[in-house]
Scaffold this active site. Sequence first.
Site, PDB file in Angstrom:
ATOM      1  CG  HIS A  51       8.996  94.579  88.745  1.00 28.35           C
ATOM      2  ND1 HIS A  51       8.539  95.042  89.950  1.00 28.35           N
ATOM      3  CD2 HIS A  51       9.841  95.528  88.281  1.00 28.35           C
ATOM      4  CE1 HIS A  51       9.080  96.219  90.206  1.00 28.35           C
ATOM      5  NE2 HIS A  51       9.878  96.538  89.192  1.00 28.35           N
ATOM      6  CD  GLU A  53       6.103  90.275  91.025  1.00 35.22           C
ATOM      7  OE1 GLU A  53       6.103  90.385  92.268  1.00 35.22           O
ATOM      8  OE2 GLU A  53       7.000  90.742  90.302  1.00 35.22           O
ATOM      9  CB  CYS A  81       6.366  96.362  94.090  1.00 40.90           C
ATOM     10  SG  CYS A  81       6.201  96.405  92.285  1.00 40.90           S
ATOM     11  CB  CYS A  84       3.927  93.632  90.626  1.00 35.43           C
ATOM     12  SG  CYS A  84       5.533  93.778  89.808  1.00 35.43           S
TER      13      CYS A  84
END
Length: 138
Positions: A51, A53, A81, A84
């Site tokens: 991801h 992040e 999410c 994260c």
Amino acid sequence: MIDQYILACISEAKKSYKHSDVPIGAIIVKNSEIIAKSHNTREQKNDITGHAEVNVIRKTAKILQRWNLSDCDLYVTLKPCSMCMEIIKQARIKNVYYLLDKLDFKKEYSGTKVSKIEINNYEQMYGQILSDFFKEKR
């Protein structure tokens, strides 16, 4: 400054889009300076943790040579999410700023069952290891 940050995030998101990943971009800022930029690479690298992040946190930790990013802010195009957010919290990031909420059709998977294993001998053995570790760290 905020325009510069958001444009950098959008530029990173476009990189994800080119690789058929969900277009999400993120940056980390310290003292008004962009330290690192990244984007979603989950599909491109077949990495569930890819991801934007997580990628930008890893880059920043490498650049600053430390995992504690409590003096940093994270900017991202889409609300993080739950995975994260946990990583963001663990990295001690001070503030998170996002551009859009999650899309209605983008739901998080919730089918995983989590169960505690109840075997006393192993609980005690591991509990002692954990206790010893934290005693040494004081």
